[in-house]
Scaffold this motif. Structure first.
Motif, short mmCIF file in Angstrom:
data_model
loop_
_atom_site.label_atom_id
_atom_site.label_comp_id
_atom_site.label_asym_id
_atom_site.label_seq_id
_atom_site.Cartn_x
_atom_site.Cartn_y
_atom_site.Cartn_z
N ALA A 105 49.29 40.49 4.24
CA ALA A 105 48.00 40.75 3.58
C ALA A 105 46.85 40.96 4.57
CB ALA A 105 47.66 39.62 2.61
N GLN A 106 47.13 41.61 5.69
CA GLN A 106 46.10 41.92 6.69
C GLN A 106 46.14 43.43 6.98
OE1 GLN A 106 44.02 39.64 8.21
NE2 GLN A 106 44.88 37.87 7.18
N PRO A 107 45.02 44.04 7.30
CA PRO A 107 45.01 45.47 7.61
C PRO A 107 45.68 45.77 8.94
CG PRO A 107 42.83 44.53 7.95
CD PRO A 107 43.66 43.45 7.34
N ALA A 108 45.99 47.05 9.15
CA ALA A 108 46.73 47.48 10.35
C ALA A 108 46.00 47.11 11.62
CB ALA A 108 46.96 49.00 10.29
N GLU A 109 44.66 47.05 11.58
CA GLU A 109 43.89 46.75 12.78
C GLU A 109 44.21 45.37 13.36
OE1 GLU A 109 41.37 49.74 10.45
OE2 GLU A 109 42.75 48.10 10.01
N VAL A 110 44.56 44.42 12.50
CA VAL A 110 44.88 43.07 12.98
C VAL A 110 46.13 43.10 13.85
CG1 VAL A 110 45.56 40.74 12.29
CG2 VAL A 110 43.73 41.92 11.06
N ARG A 111 47.19 43.75 13.34
CA ARG A 111 48.42 43.84 14.13
C ARG A 111 48.21 44.67 15.38
NH1 ARG A 111 53.38 42.74 14.35
NH2 ARG A 111 53.49 41.76 12.30
N ALA A 112 47.45 45.76 15.27
CA ALA A 112 47.21 46.61 16.45
C ALA A 112 46.50 45.83 17.54
CB ALA A 112 46.40 47.84 16.04
N ASP A 113 45.51 45.04 17.16
CA ASP A 113 44.77 44.22 18.12
C ASP A 113 45.72 43.27 18.86
OD1 ASP A 113 42.79 42.81 19.49
OD2 ASP A 113 42.22 41.61 17.74
N LEU A 114 46.58 42.58 18.11
CA LEU A 114 47.51 41.64 18.72
C LEU A 114 48.55 42.36 19.57
CD1 LEU A 114 48.00 39.28 15.65
CD2 LEU A 114 46.86 38.69 17.80
N THR A 115 49.01 43.53 19.12
CA THR A 115 50.03 44.27 19.87
C THR A 115 49.49 44.78 21.20
OG1 THR A 115 51.10 44.94 17.80
CG2 THR A 115 51.65 46.22 19.77
N VAL A 116 48.27 45.27 21.20
CA VAL A 116 47.66 45.74 22.45
C VAL A 116 47.53 44.57 23.43
CG1 VAL A 116 45.52 46.62 23.48
CG2 VAL A 116 46.45 47.70 21.43
N ARG A 117 47.14 43.41 22.94
CA ARG A 117 47.02 42.24 23.82
C ARG A 117 48.39 41.82 24.35
NH1 ARG A 117 42.02 39.40 23.05
NH2 ARG A 117 40.74 40.48 21.52
N ALA A 118 49.39 41.85 23.48
CA ALA A 118 50.74 41.49 23.91
C ALA A 118 51.25 42.47 24.96
CB ALA A 118 51.68 41.48 22.70
N ALA A 119 50.96 43.75 24.78
CA ALA A 119 51.40 44.76 25.74
C ALA A 119 50.72 44.56 27.09
CB ALA A 119 51.10 46.16 25.20
N ARG A 120 49.46 44.15 27.07
CA ARG A 120 48.76 43.90 28.33
C ARG A 120 49.40 42.71 29.06
NH1 ARG A 120 43.76 45.15 30.87
NH2 ARG A 120 43.98 44.27 32.96
N VAL A 121 49.79 41.69 28.32
CA VAL A 121 50.49 40.55 28.92
C VAL A 121 51.80 41.01 29.55
CG1 VAL A 121 51.67 38.38 28.44
CG2 VAL A 121 49.42 38.81 27.45
N ALA A 122 52.51 41.89 28.85
CA ALA A 122 53.78 42.40 29.38
C ALA A 122 53.57 43.16 30.68
CB ALA A 122 54.45 43.29 28.34
N VAL A 123 52.52 43.96 30.74
CA VAL A 123 52.21 44.70 31.98
C VAL A 123 51.94 43.73 33.12
CG1 VAL A 123 50.53 46.22 33.10
CG2 VAL A 123 51.35 46.77 30.81
N ASP A 124 51.09 42.75 32.86
CA ASP A 124 50.73 41.79 33.90
C ASP A 124 51.91 40.92 34.31
OD1 ASP A 124 48.21 42.85 33.79
OD2 ASP A 124 47.35 41.22 32.59
N ALA A 125 52.89 40.77 33.40
CA ALA A 125 54.08 39.99 33.71
C ALA A 125 55.16 40.84 34.40
CB ALA A 125 54.65 39.37 32.45
N GLY A 126 54.84 42.13 34.59
CA GLY A 126 55.74 42.98 35.36
C GLY A 126 56.70 43.83 34.56
N ASP A 127 56.49 43.96 33.24
CA ASP A 127 57.40 44.78 32.43
C ASP A 127 56.62 45.88 31.73
OD1 ASP A 127 59.43 45.82 30.87
OD2 ASP A 127 60.29 43.87 30.41
N GLY A 128 56.20 46.88 32.50
CA GLY A 128 55.46 48.00 31.94
C GLY A 128 56.28 48.80 30.95
N LYS A 129 57.58 48.88 31.17
CA LYS A 129 58.45 49.65 30.28
C LYS A 129 58.42 49.06 28.87
CE LYS A 129 63.22 51.31 29.85
NZ LYS A 129 64.58 51.30 30.45
#
Length: 552
Positions: A309-333
């Motif tokens: 029951a949340q709009p797409a922007e909520v998941r997109a916000d969290l996904t972008v943050r998660a992806a940034r963590v992945a980059v900083d943790a060394g897994d850009g792929k």
């Protein structure tokens, strides 16, 4: 011969009934008349009317306990407002001794107990307030109202807390909680767990506060106990902030943050505090304290979470943050895979989310040594941020891109980005925007609303490029130009900070002006607080309770 005595008896009864009715009408008129005195603050006049009404009810034959309960409840309140605590206490005791059998007495007794609590809180000395509540607790037990007696313990804990004696509050609330568990009072337990968690946190026992607050939060999230919701979620944020301030939070504390965030996101219950606030915090805590592998696991946990029951922007916000963590943790792929075909929604927050996703893609390519792909994506990201004039977010993004270009030794190929950054830093910060407030509303219809009925709507007018706030009860609305500087606005008591496609509910007191002061000159959505996205389709609804849900 038998008919006459019967006739005479009936006549006497009717005559007596006429006398009774006149007295009872007088009592009712006095009771009703006291309401206007109460509304006008004439508590002495109201009390005098109510005392006379009670005398009439006592004098008349018949069972008038239901009427007396109404009178004694009101009399307790008026005497409390007069500061006449002793007589208020006596009215309360008399009300309790009317018994349980008559409908309405329980409700009247509970209302009168709230008046006693108000009196206890108003006393300057803590011991005086505790003594009053202890006396009323004994009277409630004697009269057979065990739950009201337990409530007196709960209120005693609140009085001790208000006076800063958190340990005494903890002891009292624990006693209360033990009684409520025996009474199987689920809602009462939720309130006591909430207060216990708050006082443990104030006493510096943050880890001990986790279990009671989790229990209270879980009760609220089941969707059946919404009365304590606002306090429970607000106290959960206070504990979260204490955890965030700790340089080395415990494993138990981090686990608690995850649990609260996930429980909220998956429940579908309208929220006073967005569950995404806890999920963002959990990700940040793992990023701060974990190894690259645990950081990746945390990022994947956020990305896979089912959000209801949340709009797409909520998941997109969290996904972008998660992806940034992945980059900083060394897994850009992995980051690139997560961002592929990311749905950023259609609301006013979407352009910034797309820009942020492009930034993370560029950083992922840089981390993987893909210089050519980085240059292309960095150029795209820089252009996307330029189109969304949120100066702090743009400056941070350009710095990240320039630093990545330096590591790849391709700065000459993104010189335009370096030039944009230099110009942006040279320009300096803009001035702050003034606040805007309007007070009004429809109080009569507001009172008719249920606690979970929608009161305000927040929506996006795409054609006009405006954020629209509407009072659904008063049928009034205001709009705010889409701007990427924070702005404080208020309509009929709903105080908001608006930043582009994001809003934060700052205050909520229907009918007032709420926020009118200016806001900070600039900031990101992380700076403005516990934010919600304004949806592109449908609307965000704010209920009378102050919870937010999305519709359409």
């Amino acid at each position: 011969m038998l008919a006459r005595p019967v006739f005479v008896t009936l006549a006497l009864v009717c005559a007596s009934s006429l006398v009774d009715d006149g007295a009872l009408r007088r009592a009712k008129d006095l009771r009703d008349g006291s309401g206007a005195d109460w509304d006008a603050g004439r508590y002495a006049d109201a009390a005098a009317k109510l005392e006379e009404a009670d005398r009439l009810y006592v004098a008349e034959r018949g069972d008038h306990r239901a009427e007396r309960a109404i009178v004694l409840r009101a009399l307790t309140w008026n005497r409390v407002r007069l500061g006449d605590v002793d007589t208020a206490k006596n009215s309360f005791a008399t009300l309790l001794h009317l018994g349980h059998e008559t409908p309405g007495i329980d409700d009247a007794a509970w209302s009168a107990s709230v008046a006693i609590m108000e009196a206890a809180h108003a006393m300057k000395a803590m011991d005086e307030g505790l003594s009053l509540l202890d006396d009323c607790r004994k009277r409630a037990l004697e009269a057979g109202f065990p739950k009201i007696a337990t409530q007196c313990l709960h209120d005693s804990g609140s009085v001790a807390s208000d006076h800063g004696d958190f340990q005494r509050a903890i002891d009292l609330i624990r006693r209360c909680l033990a009684e409520r568990e025996k009474q199987k009072d689920t809602e009462g337990c939720a309130w006591s767990n909430n207060n216990l968690g708050y006082n443990l946190m104030r006493a510096g026992h943050v880890d001990e506060a986790l279990a009671p607050l989790r229990a209270a939060f879980e009760a609220v999230r089941k969707g059946k106990l919404l009365e304590p919701q606002a306090k429970v979620e607000q106290n959960a944020v206070l504990v979260l902030e204490a955890i965030e301030r700790n340089n080395e939070p415990s494993e138990e504390a981090v686990k608690w943050v995850w649990t609260i965030g996930e429980m909220g996101a998956q429940s579908g219950v309208p929220e006073v505090v967005p569950s995404s606030r806890f999920l963002r915090a959990a990700l940040a805590l793992e990023r701060r304290r974990g190894t690259p592998s645990s950081q990746l696991a945390a990022a994947d946990r956020v990305r896979k979470l089912k959000i209801v029951a949340q709009p797409a922007e909520v998941r997109a916000d969290l996904t972008v943050r998660a992806a940034r963590v992945a980059v900083d943790a060394g897994d850009g792929k992995k980051a690139l895979a997560w961002l592929d075909k990311l749905d950023c929604g259609t609301g006013p927050a979407a352009p910034l989310l797309r820009a942020e996703a492009s930034l993370v893609r560029a950083l992922a390519q840089a981390a993987s040594g893909q210089a050519k792909a980085f240059v292309t994506e960095a150029t795209t990201a820089a252009a996307a941020f330029k189109a969304v004039p949120c100066r702090p977010a743009r400056a941070a993004a350009l710095r990240d891109l320039v630093a990545a270009a330096d590591r790849l030794k391709v700065r000459d190929q993104v010189s335009a980005i370096s030039d944009d950054l230099a110009q942006l830093e040279h320009e300096g910060s803009p001035g702050g925007l003034g606040g805007k407030a309007s007070a009004g509303g429809d109080r009569r219809n507001f009172e008719k609303l249920g606690a979970d009925d929608p009161l305000f709507e927040i929506r996006f007018d795409a054609a006009g490029g405006k954020i629209v706030v509407r009072d659904l009860v008063a049928n009034q609305e205001d709009s705010e130009e889409l701007t990427w500087q924070p702005r404080n606005v208020s309509l009929n008591g709903l105080g908001l900070t608006v930043l582009g496609g994001w809003v934060v509910i700052r205050s909520f007191a229907y009918g007032g002006a709420a926020i009118s002061e200016g806001s900070a000159a600039e900031g990101t959505r992380d700076d403005i607080g516990d934010y919600w996205p304004v949806p592109g389709k449908g609307r965000a609804l704010v209920t009378k309770r102050g919870a937010v849900r999305f519709e359409g």
